[in-house]
Design an enzyme around this catalytic site. Structure first.
Site, PDB file in Angstrom:
ATOM      1  N   CYS A   1       6.498   0.025   7.518  1.00  0.00           N
ATOM      2  CA  CYS A   1       6.081   1.181   6.722  1.00  0.00           C
ATOM      3  C   CYS A   1       7.216   1.575   5.782  1.00  0.00           C
ATOM      4  CB  CYS A   1       5.730   2.352   7.645  1.00  0.00           C
ATOM      5  SG  CYS A   1       5.211   3.845   6.800  1.00  0.00           S
ATOM      6  N   LEU A   2       6.874   1.861   4.539  1.00  0.00           N
ATOM      7  CA  LEU A   2       7.894   2.285   3.582  1.00  0.00           C
ATOM      8  C   LEU A   2       8.536   3.607   3.976  1.00  0.00           C
ATOM      9  CD1 LEU A   2       6.134   1.389   0.208  1.00  0.00           C
ATOM     10  CD2 LEU A   2       7.797   0.036   1.502  1.00  0.00           C
TER      11      LEU A   2
ATOM     12  N   HIS B   1      -3.819   1.305   7.942  1.00  0.00           N
ATOM     13  CA  HIS B   1      -2.495   1.923   7.898  1.00  0.00           C
ATOM     14  C   HIS B   1      -2.468   3.094   6.907  1.00  0.00           C
ATOM     15  CE1 HIS B   1       2.076   1.471   7.927  1.00  0.00           C
ATOM     16  NE2 HIS B   1       1.882   2.179   6.811  1.00  0.00           N
TER      17      HIS B   1
ATOM     18  N   GLY C   1       0.843  -1.181   0.000  1.00  0.00           N
ATOM     19  CA  GLY C   1       0.000   0.000   0.000  1.00  0.00           C
ATOM     20  C   GLY C   1       0.882   1.235   0.000  1.00  0.00           C
TER      21      GLY C   1
ATOM     22  N   GLN D   1       3.266   9.855   0.948  1.00  0.00           N
ATOM     23  CA  GLN D   1       4.513   9.096   0.991  1.00  0.00           C
ATOM     24  C   GLN D   1       5.396   9.349  -0.232  1.00  0.00           C
ATOM     25  OE1 GLN D   1       2.537   5.171   2.292  1.00  0.00           O
ATOM     26  NE2 GLN D   1       4.567   5.113   3.227  1.00  0.00           N
TER      27      GLN D   1
END
Length: 201
Positions: free
Chosen positions: A114-115, A156, A64, A69
């Site tokens: 998380c990226l 998230h 995702g 981001q």
């Protein structure tokens, strides 16, 4: 149940242009720590953003990705994520609203990452089922339901658009440990190549 599509098939089905992968912002970037702006224009610019987000998520091997981001202040996220049966859900949701869990829904405590805090994980309890309402890329109302990892993904990514990272939901000691490890990786230039924390050429 909808047919299972991969990213490229879904992108072609909804008429997305060619996307380009972009660097993923990391914890501490201001755009990650404030609520994103509602999307009001549904046109070519939004489709290009979604295409870029899909390519960025794919390059980072994520399940995702929220618009902030990749530095964009817009309430939209994309996903390519399996549910508890292993069925992969692919798509995008604009202006998502996370619905309150139904009574009796159990919580699932599992490692979450998380990226934007790359290479670090910590256990976090979330409801094992989740539902999000919003709009598709044409502005039509939609609802997306998820179980298992996909439920975690929906929660998230909606959090991201509200300026909340998963580390913000951890107990103080766990949060401090994850962020300290992340800071050490940045300082040692150990970040993955798709990350903003990686030195640029």
């Amino acid at each position: 149940m909808p047919n299972e599509l991969d990213i490229d098939e879904w992108a072609a089905e909804v008429g997305l242009p060619e996307g380009r992968p972009r660097r993923v912002t990391v914890h501490g970037s201001p755009v990650l720590h404030r609520p994103c702006q509602e999307v009001t224009e549904f046109g070519d610019e939004l489709k290009q953003l979604v295409a870029d987000m899909l390519e960025s998520m794919d390059a980072a091997e994520g399940v995702g990705l929220a618009a902030n981001q990749i530095g964009e202040d817009a309430r939209v996220f994309v996903y390519d994520c399996p549910d508890e049966t292993g069925f992969y859900h692919v798509g995008a949701i604009v202006n998502p609203v996370l619905l309150a869990p139904e009574p009796g829904v159990e919580e699932d405590k599992d490692d979450e990452g998380c990226l934007s805090v790359p290479l670090e994980f910590s256990p976090l309890a979330r409801p094992a089922k989740a539902s999000v309402t919003g709009q598709d890329i044409e502005g039509r109302p939609i609802r997306v339901d998820g179980t298992g990892l996909f439920a975690r993904c929906l929660q998230h990514e909606t959090d991201h658009l509200n300026g909340i990272l998963y580390v913000d939901r951890l107990e103080p000691d766990a949060r401090e440990a994850v962020l300290a490890a992340n800071a050490q990786r940045i300082e040692a230039h150990e970040m993955p190549p798709w990350s903003e924390g990686t030195p640029r050429d």
